[in-house]
Design an enzyme around this catalytic site. Structure first.
Site, PDB file in Angstrom:
ATOM      1  N   CYS A 120       0.851  -1.182   0.000  1.00  0.00           N
ATOM      2  CA  CYS A 120       0.000   0.000   0.000  1.00  0.00           C
ATOM      3  C   CYS A 120       0.891   1.237   0.000  1.00  0.00           C
ATOM      4  CB  CYS A 120      -0.938   0.024   1.213  1.00  0.00           C
ATOM      5  SG  CYS A 120      -2.351   1.122   0.944  1.00  0.00           S
ATOM      6  N   CYS A 130      -3.747   6.148   0.361  1.00  0.00           N
ATOM      7  CA  CYS A 130      -3.261   4.863  -0.145  1.00  0.00           C
ATOM      8  C   CYS A 130      -2.877   4.901  -1.627  1.00  0.00           C
ATOM      9  CB  CYS A 130      -4.310   3.783   0.106  1.00  0.00           C
ATOM     10  SG  CYS A 130      -4.712   3.598   1.865  1.00  0.00           S
ATOM     11  N   LYS A 195     -12.341  -4.941   2.295  1.00  0.00           N
ATOM     12  CA  LYS A 195     -11.794  -4.094   3.345  1.00  0.00           C
ATOM     13  C   LYS A 195     -12.711  -2.891   3.522  1.00  0.00           C
ATOM     14  CE  LYS A 195      -7.739  -1.403   4.583  1.00  0.00           C
ATOM     15  NZ  LYS A 195      -6.341  -1.083   4.287  1.00  0.00           N
ATOM     16  N   ARG A 205      -3.072   3.406  12.748  1.00  0.00           N
ATOM     17  CA  ARG A 205      -2.557   4.612  12.080  1.00  0.00           C
ATOM     18  C   ARG A 205      -1.510   5.301  12.934  1.00  0.00           C
ATOM     19  NH1 ARG A 205      -8.180   6.165   9.022  1.00  0.00           N
ATOM     20  NH2 ARG A 205      -8.198   4.248   7.791  1.00  0.00           N
ATOM     21  N   ARG A 217     -10.873   7.603   4.015  1.00  0.00           N
ATOM     22  CA  ARG A 217     -10.651   6.604   2.965  1.00  0.00           C
ATOM     23  C   ARG A 217     -11.951   6.072   2.349  1.00  0.00           C
ATOM     24  NH1 ARG A 217      -5.384   6.471   4.141  1.00  0.00           N
ATOM     25  NH2 ARG A 217      -4.487   5.444   5.969  1.00  0.00           N
ATOM     26  N   LYS A 248     -11.708  -7.766   6.315  1.00  0.00           N
ATOM     27  CA  LYS A 248     -11.100  -6.880   7.307  1.00  0.00           C
ATOM     28  C   LYS A 248     -12.008  -5.707   7.565  1.00  0.00           C
ATOM     29  CE  LYS A 248      -7.171  -3.877   7.697  1.00  0.00           C
ATOM     30  NZ  LYS A 248      -6.261  -3.086   6.955  1.00  0.00           N
ATOM     31  N   SER A 274      -6.291  -3.589  14.561  1.00  0.00           N
ATOM     32  CA  SER A 274      -5.724  -2.894  15.715  1.00  0.00           C
ATOM     33  C   SER A 274      -6.766  -2.491  16.758  1.00  0.00           C
ATOM     34  CB  SER A 274      -4.953  -1.662  15.239  1.00  0.00           C
ATOM     35  OG  SER A 274      -5.774  -0.813  14.456  1.00  0.00           O
TER      36      SER A 274
HETATM   37  C1  PBG Z   1      -2.980   0.117   4.959  1.00  0.00           C
HETATM   38  C2  PBG Z   1      -3.500  -0.765   6.029  1.00  0.00           C
HETATM   39  C3  PBG Z   1      -4.303  -0.428   7.128  1.00  0.00           C
HETATM   40  C4  PBG Z   1      -4.430  -1.592   7.878  1.00  0.00           C
HETATM   41  C5  PBG Z   1      -3.736  -2.590   7.204  1.00  0.00           C
HETATM   42  N1  PBG Z   1      -3.195  -2.063   6.067  1.00  0.00           N
HETATM   43  C6  PBG Z   1      -4.871   0.856   7.572  1.00  0.00           C
HETATM   44  C7  PBG Z   1      -5.835   1.603   6.775  1.00  0.00           C
HETATM   45  O1  PBG Z   1      -6.320   1.146   5.737  1.00  0.00           O
HETATM   46  O2  PBG Z   1      -6.110   2.735   7.178  1.00  0.00           O
HETATM   47  C8  PBG Z   1      -5.178  -1.699   9.186  1.00  0.00           C
HETATM   48  C9  PBG Z   1      -4.660  -2.732  10.119  1.00  0.00           C
HETATM   49  C10 PBG Z   1      -5.095  -2.567  11.530  1.00  0.00           C
HETATM   50  O3  PBG Z   1      -5.896  -1.684  11.913  1.00  0.00           O
HETATM   51  O4  PBG Z   1      -4.620  -3.379  12.339  1.00  0.00           O
HETATM   52  N2  PBG Z   1      -3.882   0.453   3.969  1.00  0.00           N
HETATM   53 ZN    ZN Z   2      -3.126   2.187   2.695  1.00  0.00          ZN
END
Ligand code: PBG
Ligand code: ZN
Length: 324
Positions: A120, A130, A195, A205, A217, A248, A274
């Protein structure tokens, strides 16, 4: 068959019986552990909202990865925090970028551990989105080219699998094509196929220093209200060559996980993100829940809903609990 002929409790009466009729099992083989590799040396900085999870420089990543491997966890998922960020995320596809160097160190020092990389741009762009910004939004098609270069450079550095998480349309196809052209037709793609634009990514983040500097996003990640769209997203990624598809976040989307399991036969991954981790850790620290019991129940729920692979910050603890 009803009471009194049927008594559901008869087979719950002893742990031996419960073991015999258990429908779902959890194994260390199911786990993937995410790690945050930071530019520099001597760095081991705990993420304030994710107790036990660190931003680390390469030597410390290697040390923890050895521990992960010794616990029997098959793979890590790598995120990078580069020295510098710019508008086009140059470090993401630099041969000497943070991830490329980390991959080389891991492949050299921890043999047998699979290295999966998050593909990404948001960890590498100064605006935190992204992809490439055009007219105030992320431009799909020009981003594809950079994502493909990023994935190729990860694989050239030794990555065993790439995992695109950007949610651009067509990225799995673009990555599959560049890998094949360069002789990496045997390298699998685990696609973040489904996602959602989720508040549960908040702590990540901070960990990846990837907060968008304007907007959010929602123009590329999915609307949490949508269910049928998940099947469309997954079908598109499979058509483009995904080897593993992912849902996810995890817990708030178990219905989606089950939908995908019923519809597709590819291996299915779930990302226990997270915010899900932070909530459990926060409540456990206050003594409000029993951490081990709640985490194992959550992992079992992912398996029951249809996941084959669970990406989780709890992976090391789960491996230790399972080995008890
Ligand atoms: C990057 C990405 C993200 C996560 C995994 N890859 C963050 C986002 O899309 O803002 C989130 C993983 C997590 O919260 O543990 N695009
Ligand atoms: Zn990203």
């Amino acid at each position: 068959m009803f009471f009194p002929q049927f008594r559901a409790r008869r087979i719950r009466g002893s742990e031996t019986f419960r073991r015999m009729v258990r429908e779902t099992s959890l194994s260390v083989n199911d786990l993937v552990y995410p790690m945050f590799s930071a530019f520099g040396s001597g760095i081991r900085k705990e993420i304030s909202s994710m107790p036990g999870i660190y931003q680390q420089s390469i030597e410390n990543i290697v040390a923890e990865a050895k521990e992960v491997h010794d616990l029997g966890i098959p793979a890590v998922l790598l995120f990078g925090i580069p020295e510098t960020k710019d508008a086009v995320g140059s470090d993401a596809y630099s041969d000497t970028g943070i991830i490329q160097e980390t991959i080389r160190a891991l492949k050299k020092e921890v043999s047998g551990l699979a290295v999966i990389t998050d593909v990404c741009m948001c960890e590498y762009t100064d605006h935190g989105h992204c992809g490439i910004i055009k007219n105030g939004d992320v431009d799909n098609d020009s981003t594809l080219e950079l994502l493909a270069r990023e994935a190729l450079s990860h694989v050239q550095a030794g990555a065993d699998m790439v995992a695109p998480s950007d949610m651009m349309d067509g990225r799995v196809g673009a990555i599959r094509e560049i890998l094949d052209e360069n002789g990496y037709d045997a390298t699998p793609i685990m696609s973040y196929a489904v996602k959602y634009a989720s508040g549960y990514y908040g702590p990540f983040r901070e960990a990846a220093e990837s907060t968008p500097q304007f907007g959010d996003r929602r123009s590329y990640q999915m609307d949490p209200a949508n269910r049928r769209e998940a099947l469309l997203e997954a079908a598109a990624d499979i058509e483009e060559g995904a080897d593993i598809i992912m849902v996810k976040p995890g817990l708030p989307y178990l219905d989606i996980l089950r939908d995908l399991r019923n519809e597709f036969d590819l291996p299915l991954a779930v990302y226990n993100v997270s915010g899900e981790y932070s909530m459990v850790k926060g409540a456990a620290e206050r003594g409000w829940i029993e951490e081990e019991r709640v985490v194992l129940e959550t992992m079992t729920a992912f398996k029951r809903a249809g996941a084959d692979i669970i990406i989780t910050y709890h992976a090391k603890d789960v491996a230790k609990w399972l080995a008890k």
